[in-house]
Design a protein around this motif. Structure first.
Motif, short mmCIF file in Angstrom:
data_model
loop_
_atom_site.label_atom_id
_atom_site.label_comp_id
_atom_site.label_asym_id
_atom_site.label_seq_id
_atom_site.Cartn_x
_atom_site.Cartn_y
_atom_site.Cartn_z
N ARG A 8 7.21 3.66 5.34
CA ARG A 8 7.17 2.15 5.90
C ARG A 8 7.05 2.17 7.27
NH1 ARG A 8 12.32 0.77 1.99
NH2 ARG A 8 10.98 0.43 0.09
N VAL A 9 7.71 2.90 8.05
CA VAL A 9 7.63 3.10 9.45
C VAL A 9 6.11 3.43 9.90
CG1 VAL A 9 8.11 4.42 11.59
CG2 VAL A 9 10.18 3.56 9.86
N HIS A 10 5.44 4.27 9.33
CA HIS A 10 4.22 4.82 9.44
C HIS A 10 3.24 3.38 9.32
CE1 HIS A 10 4.87 9.23 8.30
NE2 HIS A 10 5.50 8.78 9.43
N GLY B 22 0.67 -1.38 -0.04
CA GLY B 22 0.17 0.14 0.05
C GLY B 22 0.82 1.27 0.09
N ARG B 23 2.00 1.16 -0.70
CA ARG B 23 2.63 2.55 -0.73
C ARG B 23 3.30 2.74 -2.10
NH1 ARG B 23 6.22 -0.97 2.54
NH2 ARG B 23 7.84 -1.96 1.14
N ASP B 24 3.15 4.03 -2.48
CA ASP B 24 3.77 4.49 -3.53
C ASP B 24 5.16 4.99 -3.54
OD1 ASP B 24 1.19 4.08 -4.86
OD2 ASP B 24 0.56 6.04 -4.09
N VAL B 25 5.87 4.71 -4.68
CA VAL B 25 7.31 5.39 -4.49
C VAL B 25 7.31 6.83 -4.35
CG1 VAL B 25 9.36 5.17 -5.65
CG2 VAL B 25 8.24 3.20 -5.85
N ILE B 26 7.71 7.35 -3.49
CA ILE B 26 7.73 8.72 -3.19
C ILE B 26 9.22 9.59 -3.49
CG2 ILE B 26 7.36 10.83 -1.48
CD1 ILE B 26 5.41 8.67 -0.19
N GLU B 27 9.08 10.37 -4.26
CA GLU B 27 10.43 10.79 -4.68
C GLU B 27 10.96 11.74 -3.28
OE1 GLU B 27 12.30 13.79 -7.89
OE2 GLU B 27 10.95 12.38 -8.57
N GLY C 13 14.62 8.19 1.86
CA GLY C 13 13.82 8.94 3.12
C GLY C 13 12.39 9.04 3.52
N GLN C 14 11.41 9.46 2.57
CA GLN C 14 10.25 9.37 2.59
C GLN C 14 9.69 7.79 2.40
OE1 GLN C 14 8.62 12.19 0.10
NE2 GLN C 14 9.10 13.81 1.38
#
Length: 136
Positions: free
Chosen positions: A55-57, A36-41, A49-50
């Motif tokens: 992932r931690v969130h 459920g995560r997008d690759v964030i620049e 970093g983001q």
């Protein structure tokens, strides 16, 4: 006989290619749909970093308010570290230069020439890595 060898090589290549393509597709599917995560620049070193923060969130199961607070805390810490690095950079550079001067003082002319070449190669490699975003 040549046809059999060629067929064997083509089969190995096809299996290898299919394996790579499958791995890429599975990784993309997992990251975008399952995790459920997008690759964030990201600013900085290669965008990790983001993505790591996301992932931690996700791992901690933070709600939106917690996510915003944790993100703000991490950003504050990142800025403090950046400031500290800026403040300590001149001292670190002075120590490095002093070390280089001491090393140069004990080398023979031939060794000094090779040492300077070595240092130049290290600087070029670091510069390339920084431009490429690896940070090494």
């Amino acid at each position: 006989m040549i046809a059999r060898t060629l067929k064997g090589k083509l089969l190995v290549f096809a299996v290898f290619f299919i394996g790579i393509a499958t791995g890429i597709l599975i990784t993309n599917f997992y990251e975008t749909r399952v995790a459920g995560r997008d690759v964030i620049e990201d600013r900085g070193r290669g965008g990790n970093g983001q993505r790591t923060t996301g992932r931690v969130h996700d791992y901690l199961g933070l709600d939106q308010q917690q996510r915003e607070r944790v993100t703000a805390i991490l950003e504050e810490g990142r800025l403090e570290v950046r400031k500290l690095r800026g403040e300590s950079r001149p001292r670190i550079e002075a120590i490095e230069e002093d070390t280089q001067t001491k090393i140069r003082a004990i080398l023979t002319p031939d060794q000094l020439k090779r040492y300077e070449e070595y240092r130049r190669n290290v600087r070029e490699r670091r510069s390339r890595n920084r431009r490429a975003g690896t940070g090494n």
